[in-house]
Design an enzyme around this catalytic site. Sequence first.
Site, PDB file in Angstrom:
ATOM      1  N   GLY A  42       0.841  -1.188   0.000  1.00  0.00           N
ATOM      2  CA  GLY A  42       0.000   0.000   0.000  1.00  0.00           C
ATOM      3  C   GLY A  42       0.868   1.227   0.000  1.00  0.00           C
ATOM      4  CE1 TYR A  46       2.127  -1.363   4.399  1.00  0.00           C
ATOM      5  CE2 TYR A  46      -0.039  -0.421   3.967  1.00  0.00           C
ATOM      6  CZ  TYR A  46       0.784  -1.522   4.073  1.00  0.00           C
ATOM      7  OH  TYR A  46       0.289  -2.770   3.841  1.00  0.00           O
ATOM      8  N   GLY A  47       3.977   1.102   2.131  1.00  0.00           N
ATOM      9  CA  GLY A  47       5.061   0.198   1.807  1.00  0.00           C
ATOM     10  C   GLY A  47       4.527  -1.200   1.598  1.00  0.00           C
ATOM     11  CE  LYS A  48       6.242  -3.871  -2.987  1.00  0.00           C
ATOM     12  NZ  LYS A  48       7.282  -4.207  -3.956  1.00  0.00           N
ATOM     13  CG  ASP A  57      -6.595   4.026   7.457  1.00  0.00           C
ATOM     14  OD1 ASP A  57      -7.596   4.344   6.765  1.00  0.00           O
ATOM     15  OD2 ASP A  57      -5.541   3.571   6.977  1.00  0.00           O
TER      16      ASP A  57
END
Length: 935
Positions: free
Chosen positions: A637, A639-641, A752
């Site tokens: 996503g 943010y990263g993995k 979230d």
Amino acid sequence: MVQKSQLFLLLVFIIFSAIAAETENQDYVALLSLKNIWQNTPPSWVGPDPCGKGWEGIGCTNSRVTSIMLSTTGLTGPLSGDFELLSELQTLDLSYNKGLTGPIPRSIGNLKKLLNLILAGCSFSGPIPDTIGSLEQLLYLSLNSNYFSGHIPPSIGNLSNLLWLDLTDNQLNGPIPISDGITPGLDMLLNARHFHLGQNNLSGTIPPRLFSSEMVLIHVLLDGNQLTGSIPSTLGLVQALEVLRIDGNALSGLVPSNFNNLTNLNHMFLSNNKLTGPLPNLTGMIFLSYVDISNNTFDGSDAPPWFPTLQSLTTLIMENTQLQGQFPVALFSLPLLQTVVLKKNQLNGSLVIGTTHSNQLKLIDLQFNFISYLEEKEAYNGTLKLEDNPICGVTGNLSSYCTVSLSNASYSTQKVDCEPVPCSSNQISSPYCRCAYPYTGTLFFETLSFSDLGNNTYYNILEESLMHSFHSHQLPVDSVSLTLSNPITASSEYLEVKLKVFPYGQVSFNLTGISSIGFMLSNQTFKPPPLFGPFYFIGDKYEKYTESKKSSRSSIVIEVVVGGSILLLVILLAGVYVLHTKKRAERAIEHTSHFSQLDKSNNGGSVIKVKGVGWFSLKELEKYTNHFSIANEIGSGGYGKVYQGSLPTGQLIAIKRAKKESMQGGLEFKTEIELLSRVHHKNLVSLMGFCFEKGEQILVYEYVSNGSLKDSLSGKSRIRLDWMRRLRVALGAARGLAYLHEFANPPIIHRDIKSGNILLDESLNAKVSDFGLSKPIDDSEGSHVITQVKGTMGYVDPEYYMTHKLTEKSDVYSFGVVMLELLTARKPIEHGKYIVREVQETMDKTKDLFNHPEFLDPAIGLGTTLKGLKKFVDLAMRCVKELGSDRPMMVEVVKEIENIMELASVNPDVDSTSTSASYEETRKRSSLDPSYTYS
Ligand SMILES: *[C@@H]1O[C@H](CO)[C@@H](O)[C@H](O)[C@H]1NC(C)=O
Ligand SMILES: *[C@@H]1O[C@H](CO)[C@@H](O)[C@H](O)[C@H]1NC(C)=O
Ligand SMILES: *[C@@H]1O[C@H](CO)[C@@H](O)[C@H](O)[C@H]1NC(C)=O
Ligand SMILES: *[C@@H]1O[C@H](CO)[C@@H](O)[C@H](O)[C@H]1NC(C)=O
Ligand SMILES: *[C@@H]1O[C@H](CO)[C@@H](O)[C@H](O)[C@H]1NC(C)=O
Ligand SMILES: *[C@@H]1O[C@H](CO)[C@@H](O)[C@H](O)[C@H]1NC(C)=O
């Protein structure tokens, strides 16, 4: 040019007025300008306080910079004009930085407090500025071994305190300046002990006025110039003189008759000139140890009667001095004699080596004479050279004294009874067989009191005195090693001894050690034993030190355009720029310090403990995830993995690795870890550890095996969620959230909540995850936080969106959307339709979703009685009310769902795994497909 730099100065001065702490602003500014201009300044030159915060090489007194000692530190660049602000500077030692180039600026004259100016062994060029004469306190002036040209500035004569004047080994030309009542000159240096002016291109005569009985000179070195005229008799007035080198010039005329008045003289070099008249009368010069008067055009004469009076003599070199008659056997009575070179003379008759000869005698060189007979009364063990004498004849006398043998004196410090060890790359084995990076350089001895270069005793004494000096200056030196590097072929050559200084207790010296050793040798703090005469030292670049820091020049370069009208603007702009830079720097420092604090943990030594949370090294995590292989990727996503990994115990973990762009500051990262470490609930994914290393921000969570609710609803994970399971998922997620809102301390707003962040474990229990945007609410802030709107499209509370006021009710809204997802399996925004509004409108019309099965996810189990469905829909609709105040609290939501489940006669706390089964999806599935038939 001058104007430009002064303007820069002014700017920087104004700008930094408010910044520096313990250091006077102007000193800080001056050092900044040097830092800006030089490369390879010490890496510790950071922060606004050179005096307070350990800038290496900088010494201070009362917040003023009083010394700059950066010998042998690999500095490169010119000596900038801005250092003139260092008005309290006493010592400037930049010796042995071959990269320092260009002229010495005239502004050097502003450093009025300077005591030591040491620029030996650099690459400075151009004339020596006459402003140097303004440094009235100066004691040591060492400009040797550079590329200075032009005349010696007469103004040096104004340095009335000067002890040491060393201009050796440059390209200076012109006369030796003396005063004439108007301009000053070197004759005024009545406190000077050393005139080292050798190895230049000085011309003209040695002015008689240069010397007087008031002078206290002990070393006068004028060798290797182009001086002409005669030796002034005034030299004989300098009673203290110990070393005189005027060899290698074009001096002519008689040696003054008062020469033997110099009774303190140890070393006398008159060789390689055009001196005439009788041999100098050296009667009574009882300290004379080394005499070289070779290669002059003296009158032919017998061996002088004064030979036997020189009781200290070790070395007599009189090559080509028109000596006649018998070899002066009386010489052999001199107790310390080591070397006699009388070659290229007209000595004749026999050579009798008597029983009385000095046991130190090592060389008798009588080549090119007329010796016809040799009588050895006792074995003479030294070298005898009689080549080109009648005794060797034309028929070929095969005696060893008739064959030219080259002196092959050598010396190298021996290992101290230890096994030699092989050392890696640039390291060198010390005399104690320890590998290290030694400080190296060459000692140039301008005179010696011995000539037996093969006798180790002398070098051992030198080693001892070096060690003694290092230790008395508290330098971390383990040992020294010496190597003779030039086989001297003429006595006028300097003896070159390679020096290696090994560090104590470590493999290399730090910058302070390096510059201190450099200073000791450049400032003549080291006094060699009397056997060794005046010397100068040239340090090599210290490879280890310069290797370890590839610091490049600072990027702050303000090119200032000179122009009156824009001055103000420039000042303002520069001010803004610098203040901005400062803030940025402070932030950076803050960031790094937190970072490094956390980062330290990778040494295993000082692990930052966050209670209940472990620390993982990047290496470990690489191992657990098969080097973050694609096969291990389980999500990604903004943010990263996220990767799946397994611990050596077999336990599975989920590793969330932040992308560079989405990384938070070290502080925030730490805050998040601390936050997560405090929340423990079975419906919250628990944090197991973290990794903060090499610029990575990684969180390690418990592995939740059945993926996200989103994946299940979309069919991606092949988990079939019937109505009862959906109720349980809703309840679990609601409980997790309620815990965050009510029981976490401080309360936490998730911010979230979405189906993608609700994970399902092997028993299909819901676990809320991803606290990346979570916000703790401090009491002081009331029940809401003003923040930038974050979250995921479709889930964001419209009120929060409008007002930026974040409350728990924002999570409630998002949870309501998730409830609608559970019913419909639709994305919150799909095909331009907003699920909340769609359901809202339908409900307004029909009050019942049952009449609109197209809204419901077929997988929910249509056909069965969906007990509690209406209540569930109602609850969802209350959660997504426009106003937060109209929405229920999460604890209420939990209660409601529990009620619904009771109604549906499901025990909310009983595992549903028994009824869970993955099922193969056999059809293309679309909840919007009206023709969909339910089984
Ligand atoms: C020799 O030295 C003495 C002082 O020791 C001095 O008085 C004398 O004038 C000197 N003689 C000459 C010829 O320079
Ligand atoms: C050399 O100097 C000594 C002492 O000054 C003196 O007695 C002697 O006569 C001088 N010899 C010559 C040859 O001038
Ligand atoms: C010279 O060498 C011999 C033996 O080689 C030795 O006996 C003698 O003492 C030595 N003499 C000197 C003055 O060193
Ligand atoms: C070496 O020099 C020392 C000191 O002058 C002396 O005592 C010693 O005899 C010399 N050694 C040799 C082998 O000449
Ligand atoms: C004397 O001059 C010759 C020829 O220039 C040179 O080779 C020799 O080294 C000189 N001797 C000394 C002692 O300087
Ligand atoms: C440099 O080394 C010396 C001695 O090993 C030590 O006392 C000093 O603290 C070191 N300086 C720095 C800045 O590391």
